[in-house]
Motif scaffolding. Structure first.
Motif, PDB file in Angstrom:
ATOM      1  N   ASN A 138       0.907  -1.281  -0.078  1.00 57.18           N
ATOM      2  CA  ASN A 138       0.047  -0.191  -0.022  1.00 57.18           C
ATOM      3  C   ASN A 138       0.892   1.192  -0.028  1.00 57.18           C
ATOM      4  O   ASN A 138       0.514   2.335  -0.588  1.00 57.18           O
ATOM      5  N   GLU A 139       2.069   1.245   0.899  1.00 58.59           N
ATOM      6  CA  GLU A 139       2.833   2.560   0.700  1.00 58.59           C
ATOM      7  C   GLU A 139       3.379   2.511  -0.816  1.00 58.59           C
ATOM      8  O   GLU A 139       3.546   3.890  -0.835  1.00 58.59           O
ATOM      9  N   LYS A 191       0.641   4.111  -3.132  1.00 62.69           N
ATOM     10  CA  LYS A 191       0.499   5.688  -2.675  1.00 62.69           C
ATOM     11  C   LYS A 191       1.339   6.451  -3.211  1.00 62.69           C
ATOM     12  O   LYS A 191       1.284   7.470  -3.608  1.00 62.69           O
ATOM     13  N   ALA A 229      -3.308  13.604  -2.540  1.00 63.63           N
ATOM     14  CA  ALA A 229      -2.943  13.196  -1.541  1.00 63.63           C
ATOM     15  C   ALA A 229      -3.949  12.515  -0.634  1.00 63.63           C
ATOM     16  O   ALA A 229      -3.982  11.673   0.012  1.00 63.63           O
ATOM     17  N   ALA A 230      -4.906  13.708  -0.128  1.00 59.64           N
ATOM     18  CA  ALA A 230      -6.087  13.616   0.494  1.00 59.64           C
ATOM     19  C   ALA A 230      -6.825  12.294   0.191  1.00 59.64           C
ATOM     20  O   ALA A 230      -7.474  11.370   0.847  1.00 59.64           O
ATOM     21  N   ALA A 245      -5.082   8.973   0.612  1.00 60.31           N
ATOM     22  CA  ALA A 245      -5.070   8.621   1.774  1.00 60.31           C
ATOM     23  C   ALA A 245      -6.551   7.933   2.441  1.00 60.31           C
ATOM     24  O   ALA A 245      -6.677   7.071   3.247  1.00 60.31           O
ATOM     25  N   GLU A 246      -7.604   8.735   1.992  1.00 63.88           N
ATOM     26  CA  GLU A 246      -8.958   8.110   2.336  1.00 63.88           C
ATOM     27  C   GLU A 246      -9.179   6.810   1.597  1.00 63.88           C
ATOM     28  O   GLU A 246      -9.764   5.931   2.206  1.00 63.88           O
ATOM     29  N   GLU A 272      -7.158   4.646   0.758  1.00 64.02           N
ATOM     30  CA  GLU A 272      -6.502   3.301   1.427  1.00 64.02           C
ATOM     31  C   GLU A 272      -7.100   2.950   2.888  1.00 64.02           C
ATOM     32  O   GLU A 272      -7.274   1.618   3.027  1.00 64.02           O
ATOM     33  N   LYS A 273      -7.820   3.868   3.601  1.00 63.89           N
ATOM     34  CA  LYS A 273      -8.226   3.678   4.608  1.00 63.89           C
ATOM     35  C   LYS A 273      -9.667   2.929   4.329  1.00 63.89           C
ATOM     36  O   LYS A 273      -9.808   1.764   5.198  1.00 63.89           O
TER      37      LYS A 273
END
Length: 234
Positions: A54-55, A58, A112-113, A116-117, A119-120
């Motif tokens: 995942n890293e 991203k 970016a935002a 991140a969401e 991925e969550k």
């Protein structure tokens, strides 16, 4: 020259030289000085080499400028962190779609935002979702993507419908093939379905590669082979 290892991207023999040279990492796009080289020009920095799936997804999607989500997905699938099958594909699908969409819209600062969401949310889509829940995680990833670009919530109206419809379109395309699951095939189908949905519903045409040739079938013991439209046997 000492050749003792293979490139993790293409499998070619790596060369270790006495003189260091500058290389651009294939994932984070940062420049590094190293004595190692791949004949095809591939290079993975130490940070990306040791990153989780995942890293890596991203990092790559944040820095990539591409607008073809299929090409981006294939590029990531060649990394060792992305296994033949696995829940990382549940994040990979919305991630490349978000990156391609916001690159196409010339709004890379939005990535970016949203990533991140995504991925969550994707972490809630467990491995084996396709067989145990009847909803392939790659298809659910399309719904995650559409919900993020539209700002949908459980109380929304039009965007709530669009998010569910996008997922349904992806799942219908995936279900058109017989099982067992193939995370590569299902990811390709989900991304293509998402691209069609974007074009038909939002009038946004991404330059998506349609003629996909699977480069991963030899890693899949359950490959459908000639029953899969992405199989070439080469």
């Amino acid at each position: 020259m000492d050749i003792s290892k293979d490139c993790l991207i293409c499998g070619a023999a790596l060369s270790y030289r006495e003189t260091a040279a500058e290389h651009l990492c294939n994932y984070c796009r940062q420049a590094f000085t190293a004595n190692i080289s791949c004949p095809a020009g591939h290079f993975i920095c130490d940070n990306c080499h040791s990153a989780s799936a995942n890293e890596l997804i991203k990092t790559y999607c944040l820095t990539a400028e591409a607008t073809d989500p299929v090409a981006m997905a294939i590029h990531l699938m060649h990394s060792p962190q992305i296994k033949m099958h696995g829940p990382e594909h549940h994040f990979l699908v919305p991630a490349v779609l978000l990156a391609a969409y916001y690159n196409h819209k010339q709004k890379p600062s939005e990535k970016a935002a949203k990533l991140a969401e995504a991925e969550k949310r994707a972490r809630n889509v467990l491995g084996g979702f396709c067989g145990f829940y009847g909803a392939c995680g790659a298809g659910v990833g399309v719904g995650i993507f559409v919900s993020l670009i539209t700002g949908s919530t459980p109380l929304a109206q039009t965007t709530w419908s669009q998010s569910n419809l996008a997922t349904a379109c992806a799942l219908q395309s995936i279900a058109g093939f017989s099982g067992p699951r193939c995370c590569k095939r299902d990811s390709f189908l989900a991304i293509l379905a998402a691209a069609d949905f974007l074009h038909n519903v939002f009038n946004t045409a991404l330059p998506v590669k349609q003629a996909i040739t699977c480069e991963f079938f030899s890693q899949n013991n359950e490959c459908l082979q000639t029953r899969c439209s992405f199989y070439t046997g080469e």
